[in-house]
Design a protein around this motif. Structure first.
Motif, PDB file in Angstrom:
ATOM      1  N   CYS A   1       9.985 -19.677 -39.691  1.00  0.00           N
ATOM      2  CA  CYS A   1      11.244 -18.728 -39.142  1.00  0.00           C
ATOM      3  C   CYS A   1      10.728 -17.421 -38.853  1.00  0.00           C
ATOM      4  O   CYS A   1      11.034 -16.693 -38.233  1.00  0.00           O
ATOM      5  N   VAL A   2      10.195 -16.887 -40.242  1.00  0.00           N
ATOM      6  CA  VAL A   2       9.731 -15.341 -40.415  1.00  0.00           C
ATOM      7  C   VAL A   2       8.455 -15.319 -39.315  1.00  0.00           C
ATOM      8  O   VAL A   2       8.270 -14.350 -38.793  1.00  0.00           O
ATOM      9  N   PHE A   3       7.723 -16.293 -38.874  1.00  0.00           N
ATOM     10  CA  PHE A   3       6.652 -16.285 -38.169  1.00  0.00           C
ATOM     11  C   PHE A   3       7.082 -16.372 -36.560  1.00  0.00           C
ATOM     12  O   PHE A   3       6.622 -15.567 -35.770  1.00  0.00           O
ATOM     13  N   PHE A   4       7.964 -17.223 -36.251  1.00  0.00           N
ATOM     14  CA  PHE A   4       8.299 -17.606 -34.996  1.00  0.00           C
ATOM     15  C   PHE A   4       9.328 -16.633 -34.436  1.00  0.00           C
ATOM     16  O   PHE A   4       9.385 -16.578 -32.965  1.00  0.00           O
ATOM     17  N   ILE A   5      10.322 -16.009 -35.020  1.00  0.00           N
ATOM     18  CA  ILE A   5      10.964 -14.951 -34.451  1.00  0.00           C
ATOM     19  C   ILE A   5      10.223 -13.908 -33.971  1.00  0.00           C
ATOM     20  O   ILE A   5      10.675 -13.280 -33.009  1.00  0.00           O
ATOM     21  N   PRO A   6       9.517 -13.403 -34.613  1.00  0.00           N
ATOM     22  CA  PRO A   6       8.766 -12.031 -34.175  1.00  0.00           C
ATOM     23  C   PRO A   6       7.822 -12.641 -32.978  1.00  0.00           C
ATOM     24  O   PRO A   6       7.634 -12.076 -31.979  1.00  0.00           O
ATOM     25  N   VAL A   7       7.232 -13.863 -32.965  1.00  0.00           N
ATOM     26  CA  VAL A   7       6.797 -14.356 -31.614  1.00  0.00           C
ATOM     27  C   VAL A   7       7.729 -14.392 -30.484  1.00  0.00           C
ATOM     28  O   VAL A   7       7.155 -13.773 -29.557  1.00  0.00           O
ATOM     29  N   LEU A   8       8.810 -14.746 -30.758  1.00  0.00           N
ATOM     30  CA  LEU A   8       9.906 -14.583 -29.258  1.00  0.00           C
ATOM     31  C   LEU A   8      10.162 -13.272 -29.165  1.00  0.00           C
ATOM     32  O   LEU A   8      10.830 -13.073 -28.047  1.00  0.00           O
ATOM     33  N   ALA A   9      10.242 -12.277 -30.135  1.00  0.00           N
ATOM     34  CA  ALA A   9      10.431 -11.063 -30.060  1.00  0.00           C
ATOM     35  C   ALA A   9       9.440 -10.286 -29.124  1.00  0.00           C
ATOM     36  O   ALA A   9       9.597  -8.997 -28.859  1.00  0.00           O
ATOM     37  N   LEU A  10       8.305 -10.959 -28.977  1.00  0.00           N
ATOM     38  CA  LEU A  10       7.139 -10.010 -28.530  1.00  0.00           C
ATOM     39  C   LEU A  10       7.569  -9.632 -26.934  1.00  0.00           C
ATOM     40  O   LEU A  10       7.225  -8.383 -26.746  1.00  0.00           O
ATOM     41  N   VAL A  11       7.775 -10.385 -26.131  1.00  0.00           N
ATOM     42  CA  VAL A  11       7.791 -10.003 -24.705  1.00  0.00           C
ATOM     43  C   VAL A  11       8.977  -8.929 -24.680  1.00  0.00           C
ATOM     44  O   VAL A  11       9.037  -7.937 -24.087  1.00  0.00           O
ATOM     45  N   PRO A  12      10.307  -9.151 -25.358  1.00  0.00           N
ATOM     46  CA  PRO A  12      11.314  -8.109 -25.342  1.00  0.00           C
ATOM     47  C   PRO A  12      10.855  -6.658 -25.974  1.00  0.00           C
ATOM     48  O   PRO A  12      11.108  -5.969 -25.435  1.00  0.00           O
ATOM     49  N   PHE A  13      10.081  -6.869 -27.025  1.00  0.00           N
ATOM     50  CA  PHE A  13       9.441  -5.689 -27.617  1.00  0.00           C
ATOM     51  C   PHE A  13       8.633  -5.045 -26.812  1.00  0.00           C
ATOM     52  O   PHE A  13       8.803  -3.624 -26.369  1.00  0.00           O
ATOM     53  N   ALA A  14       7.787  -5.571 -25.882  1.00  0.00           N
ATOM     54  CA  ALA A  14       7.051  -4.861 -25.046  1.00  0.00           C
ATOM     55  C   ALA A  14       7.616  -4.459 -23.864  1.00  0.00           C
ATOM     56  O   ALA A  14       7.535  -3.031 -23.510  1.00  0.00           O
ATOM     57  N   ALA A  15       8.483  -5.343 -23.325  1.00  0.00           N
ATOM     58  CA  ALA A  15       9.381  -4.703 -22.401  1.00  0.00           C
ATOM     59  C   ALA A  15      10.382  -3.558 -22.668  1.00  0.00           C
ATOM     60  O   ALA A  15      10.431  -2.411 -21.852  1.00  0.00           O
ATOM     61  N   PHE A  16      10.841  -3.185 -23.836  1.00  0.00           N
ATOM     62  CA  PHE A  16      11.719  -2.245 -24.194  1.00  0.00           C
ATOM     63  C   PHE A  16      10.752  -0.955 -24.669  1.00  0.00           C
ATOM     64  O   PHE A  16      11.281   0.228 -24.104  1.00  0.00           O
ATOM     65  N   PHE A  17       9.712  -1.006 -25.039  1.00  0.00           N
ATOM     66  CA  PHE A  17       8.724  -0.154 -25.116  1.00  0.00           C
ATOM     67  C   PHE A  17       8.044   0.459 -23.798  1.00  0.00           C
ATOM     68  O   PHE A  17       8.176   1.809 -23.517  1.00  0.00           O
ATOM     69  N   TRP A  18       7.947  -0.313 -22.754  1.00  0.00           N
ATOM     70  CA  TRP A  18       7.594  -0.033 -21.690  1.00  0.00           C
ATOM     71  C   TRP A  18       9.005   0.760 -20.649  1.00  0.00           C
ATOM     72  O   TRP A  18       8.552   1.817 -20.248  1.00  0.00           O
ATOM     73  N   ALA A  19      10.117   0.278 -21.050  1.00  0.00           N
ATOM     74  CA  ALA A  19      11.274   0.872 -20.624  1.00  0.00           C
ATOM     75  C   ALA A  19      11.491   2.455 -21.159  1.00  0.00           C
ATOM     76  O   ALA A  19      11.647   3.437 -20.447  1.00  0.00           O
ATOM     77  N   LEU A  20      11.112   2.488 -22.427  1.00  0.00           N
ATOM     78  CA  LEU A  20      11.200   3.910 -23.082  1.00  0.00           C
ATOM     79  C   LEU A  20      10.336   4.922 -22.808  1.00  0.00           C
ATOM     80  O   LEU A  20      10.482   6.033 -23.236  1.00  0.00           O
ATOM     81  N   ARG A  21       9.305   4.370 -22.281  1.00  0.00           N
ATOM     82  CA  ARG A  21       8.022   5.106 -22.137  1.00  0.00           C
ATOM     83  C   ARG A  21       8.523   6.332 -21.196  1.00  0.00           C
ATOM     84  O   ARG A  21       7.794   7.499 -21.348  1.00  0.00           O
ATOM     85  N   ASP A  22       9.625   6.400 -20.294  1.00  0.00           N
ATOM     86  CA  ASP A  22       9.601   7.532 -19.614  1.00  0.00           C
ATOM     87  C   ASP A  22      10.875   8.202 -19.991  1.00  0.00           C
ATOM     88  O   ASP A  22      11.582   9.122 -19.595  1.00  0.00           O
ATOM     89  N   GLY A  23      11.464   7.590 -21.451  1.00  0.00           N
ATOM     90  CA  GLY A  23      12.623   8.535 -21.977  1.00  0.00           C
ATOM     91  C   GLY A  23      12.311   9.614 -22.778  1.00  0.00           C
ATOM     92  O   GLY A  23      11.094  10.009 -22.693  1.00  0.00           O
ATOM     93  N   ALA A  24      13.226  10.401 -23.467  1.00  0.00           N
ATOM     94  CA  ALA A  24      13.025  11.482 -24.065  1.00  0.00           C
ATOM     95  C   ALA A  24      13.847  11.179 -25.370  1.00  0.00           C
ATOM     96  O   ALA A  24      14.923  12.050 -25.562  1.00  0.00           O
TER      97      ALA A  24
END
Length: 211
Positions: free
Chosen positions: A128-151
């Motif tokens: 559980c502790v391993f696979f939840i972060p695995v499933l979070a990888l794509v959302p995590f990358a997408a969110f940081f990509w979206a925030l790159r132009d934020g302030a």
């Protein structure tokens, strides 16, 4: 011009606000879809889900994780906006956390003390502790990509918001596979997995989301 004045002027720029919010919303949608697809093509949903979903524990687990994901995404949607601190929206996390506390209390009331440890440990805590972060990888990358132009007012808090939202989405998706249904298990291992992604997000946000 003072920094506070600059932030205020940027916050009043409606096109920027709408554009960033839209990109974040798209990132959330894409993250959910991708996490779901990763689950389906790897471990799949639990085979007895049709019968299990009729039980109170499974309904609680699914309900809590979905509510936590929704509340975390609500925080994320303001995380990168200039002059808008994600910390001011953290109150929305109170509802899922209160639900989690209630579930744990009821579990401790119903389950005999001799079975508390077994309910907390479950069968697949490490996975559980391993696979939840695995499933979070794509959302995590997408969110940081979206925030790159934020302030963001606080880059660290913005990164933590992205991590928490990604971790909560990962938990909400994983719940459809997980055979461990006790609120004690959810409160311990699901929350630990979400915390790990949140901490990574905080550290990464401090380094990459400064403006």
């Amino acid at each position: 011009m003072k920094t506070d004045d600059l932030i205020r002027l940027m916050a009043e720029d409606a096109p920027v606000r709408v554009r960033l919010s839209t990109v974040l919303a798209l990132a959330i949608a894409a993250g959910v879809v991708c996490a779901g697809l990763i689950l389906l093509v790897t471990i799949g949903i639990r085979p007895d889900l049709g019968a299990a979903v009729e039980t109170v524990r499974v309904q609680f687990k699914l309900g809590f994780t979905l509510l936590m994901a929704a509340a975390s995404c609500a925080v994320l949607l303001v995380a990168g906006l200039p002059g808008r601190s994600a910390g001011r929206r953290l109150g929305v996390l109170g509802l899922p956390l209160a639900l989690l506390v209630l579930g744990v209390v009821l579990e401790l009331t119903v389950v005999p003390p001799g079975r508390w440890a077994a309910s907390l440990e479950g069968q697949h805590a490490a996975f559980c502790v391993f696979f939840i972060p695995v499933l979070a990888l794509v959302p995590f990358a997408a969110f940081f990509w979206a925030l790159r132009d934020g302030a963001p007012e606080s880059p660290g808090l913005a990164g933590a918001s992205a991590g928490l939202a990604a971790g909560a989405i990962g938990a909400a998706v994983y719940a459809w596979h997980c055979p461990d249904d006790s609120p004690l298990f959810v409160a311990t291992w699901y929350m630990l997995a979400m915390l790990l992604v949140t901490v990574v997000g905080y550290g990464l946000g401090r380094r990459t989301l400064r403006w």
